[in-house]
Write a protein that holds these residues in place. Structure first.
Motif, PDB file in Angstrom:
ATOM      1  N   GLU A 172       0.683  -1.054   0.034  1.00 27.38           N
ATOM      2  CA  GLU A 172       0.006   0.248  -0.115  1.00 27.38           C
ATOM      3  C   GLU A 172       0.761   1.249  -0.098  1.00 27.38           C
ATOM      4  OE1 GLU A 172      -2.252   0.408   3.369  1.00 27.38           O
ATOM      5  OE2 GLU A 172      -3.519   2.166   3.007  1.00 27.38           O
ATOM      6  N   VAL A 173       0.746   2.174  -0.816  1.00 25.35           N
ATOM      7  CA  VAL A 173       1.494   3.324  -0.977  1.00 25.35           C
ATOM      8  C   VAL A 173       0.899   4.328  -0.039  1.00 25.35           C
ATOM      9  CG1 VAL A 173       1.993   5.525  -2.488  1.00 25.35           C
ATOM     10  CG2 VAL A 173       1.711   3.363  -3.478  1.00 25.35           C
ATOM     11  N   GLN A 174       1.960   4.947   1.013  1.00 28.16           N
ATOM     12  CA  GLN A 174       1.580   5.896   1.897  1.00 28.16           C
ATOM     13  C   GLN A 174       2.571   6.932   1.644  1.00 28.16           C
ATOM     14  OE1 GLN A 174       1.481   3.846   5.770  1.00 28.16           O
ATOM     15  NE2 GLN A 174      -0.697   3.397   5.509  1.00 28.16           N
ATOM     16  N   LEU A 175       2.153   8.245   1.742  1.00 27.05           N
ATOM     17  CA  LEU A 175       2.916   9.375   1.931  1.00 27.05           C
ATOM     18  C   LEU A 175       2.467  10.092   3.348  1.00 27.05           C
ATOM     19  CD1 LEU A 175       2.547  10.412  -1.833  1.00 27.05           C
ATOM     20  CD2 LEU A 175       4.377   9.506  -0.568  1.00 27.05           C
ATOM     21  N   GLN A 176       3.243  10.507   4.075  1.00 26.70           N
ATOM     22  CA  GLN A 176       3.285  11.221   5.411  1.00 26.70           C
ATOM     23  C   GLN A 176       3.966  12.503   5.357  1.00 26.70           C
ATOM     24  OE1 GLN A 176       0.856   9.804   7.792  1.00 26.70           O
ATOM     25  NE2 GLN A 176       1.100  11.841   9.013  1.00 26.70           N
ATOM     26  N   ALA A 177       2.978  13.436   5.413  1.00 26.91           N
ATOM     27  CA  ALA A 177       3.787  14.870   5.458  1.00 26.91           C
ATOM     28  C   ALA A 177       3.614  15.256   6.943  1.00 26.91           C
ATOM     29  CB  ALA A 177       3.028  15.774   4.490  1.00 26.91           C
ATOM     30  N   SER A 178       4.835  15.959   7.194  1.00 28.44           N
ATOM     31  CA  SER A 178       4.796  16.552   8.868  1.00 28.44           C
ATOM     32  C   SER A 178       5.560  17.567   8.601  1.00 28.44           C
ATOM     33  CB  SER A 178       5.330  15.420   9.624  1.00 28.44           C
ATOM     34  OG  SER A 178       6.680  14.901   9.206  1.00 28.44           O
ATOM     35  N   ALA A 225       7.752   8.411   2.995  1.00 33.54           N
ATOM     36  CA  ALA A 225       7.168   7.474   1.813  1.00 33.54           C
ATOM     37  C   ALA A 225       7.066   5.889   1.973  1.00 33.54           C
ATOM     38  CB  ALA A 225       7.581   7.769   0.371  1.00 33.54           C
ATOM     39  N   SER A 226       6.261   5.131   1.690  1.00 29.03           N
ATOM     40  CA  SER A 226       6.463   3.679   1.732  1.00 29.03           C
ATOM     41  C   SER A 226       5.591   3.227   0.797  1.00 29.03           C
ATOM     42  CB  SER A 226       6.163   3.515   3.072  1.00 29.03           C
ATOM     43  OG  SER A 226       4.833   3.691   3.500  1.00 29.03           O
ATOM     44  N   GLY A 227       5.617   1.861   0.603  1.00 28.48           N
ATOM     45  CA  GLY A 227       4.829   1.158  -0.354  1.00 28.48           C
ATOM     46  C   GLY A 227       5.173   1.185  -1.895  1.00 28.48           C
ATOM     47  N   PHE A 228       6.112   1.890  -2.187  1.00 34.84           N
ATOM     48  CA  PHE A 228       6.606   1.908  -3.587  1.00 34.84           C
ATOM     49  C   PHE A 228       8.185   2.118  -3.909  1.00 34.84           C
ATOM     50  CE2 PHE A 228       7.480   6.441  -3.952  1.00 34.84           C
ATOM     51  CZ  PHE A 228       6.615   6.898  -2.895  1.00 34.84           C
ATOM     52  N   ASN A 263      17.198   9.072   0.059  1.00 30.95           N
ATOM     53  CA  ASN A 263      16.797   7.981  -0.635  1.00 30.95           C
ATOM     54  C   ASN A 263      16.919   6.709   0.457  1.00 30.95           C
ATOM     55  OD1 ASN A 263      17.294   9.787  -2.889  1.00 30.95           O
ATOM     56  ND2 ASN A 263      16.569   8.096  -4.174  1.00 30.95           N
ATOM     57  N   ALA A 264      17.882   6.652   1.385  1.00 31.43           N
ATOM     58  CA  ALA A 264      18.040   5.430   2.289  1.00 31.43           C
ATOM     59  C   ALA A 264      16.696   5.731   3.070  1.00 31.43           C
ATOM     60  CB  ALA A 264      19.215   5.836   2.816  1.00 31.43           C
ATOM     61  N   LYS A 265      16.105   6.755   3.336  1.00 29.80           N
ATOM     62  CA  LYS A 265      15.287   6.871   4.411  1.00 29.80           C
ATOM     63  C   LYS A 265      13.808   7.194   3.662  1.00 29.80           C
ATOM     64  CE  LYS A 265      17.865   9.037   8.036  1.00 29.80           C
ATOM     65  NZ  LYS A 265      18.057  10.361   8.780  1.00 29.80           N
ATOM     66  N   ASN A 266      13.896   6.959   2.362  1.00 33.66           N
ATOM     67  CA  ASN A 266      12.545   7.118   1.665  1.00 33.66           C
ATOM     68  C   ASN A 266      11.925   8.593   2.116  1.00 33.66           C
ATOM     69  OD1 ASN A 266      12.949   4.804   0.325  1.00 33.66           O
ATOM     70  ND2 ASN A 266      11.105   3.844   0.896  1.00 33.66           N
TER      71      ASN A 266
END
Length: 124
Positions: free
Chosen positions: A1-7, A24-27, A74-77
């Motif tokens: 599942e693609v997730q994007l979390q802005a903070s 970012a996660s899931g891609f 990139n290492a932390k997405n």
């Protein structure tokens, strides 16, 4: 599942700084462009900046050039948006989005996935 979390949003005085983060996660992070958008009350969503996660190239809207800087880890997405010299006109909800093409684009309809947004309020 693609997730994007802005903070990272908040209240800051004019002339101050904030740093937004997009997790970012899931891609496959390196294969995407990540964009930052904002939407003020009563206005359309507008592109602020975007970055090619593979080569690091980026573009900025004219109204933030010289004040905002986008970067990636990139290492932390993660993608960050460093916002300096903030103005009251920068007040908006800021969103990060992901585009599954490595072409820089600041039009909202070009993006496939969206995060939930973080509020930035600049007091004058």
């Amino acid at each position: 599942e693609v997730q994007l979390q802005a903070s990272g949003g908040g209240l800051v005085q004019a002339g101050g700084s904030l740093r937004l983060s997009c997790a970012a996660s899931g891609f496959t992070f390196d294969d995407y462009v990540i964009g930052w958008f904002r939407q003020a009350p009563g206005k359309e969503r507008e592109g602020v900046s975007c970055i090619n996660n593979k080569d690091g190239s980026a573009v900025y809207a004219d109204f933030v050039k010289g004040r905002f800087s986008i970067s990636r880890e990139n290492a932390k997405n993660m993608v960050a948006l460093q916002m300096n010299s903030l103005e009251s006109e920068d007040t908006a909800v800021y969103y990060c989005a992901a585009r599954n093409r490595l072409l820089l684009e600041t039009t909202a309809r070009a993006y496939d996935y969206w995060g939930q947004g973080t509020q930035v309020t600049v007091s004058s």
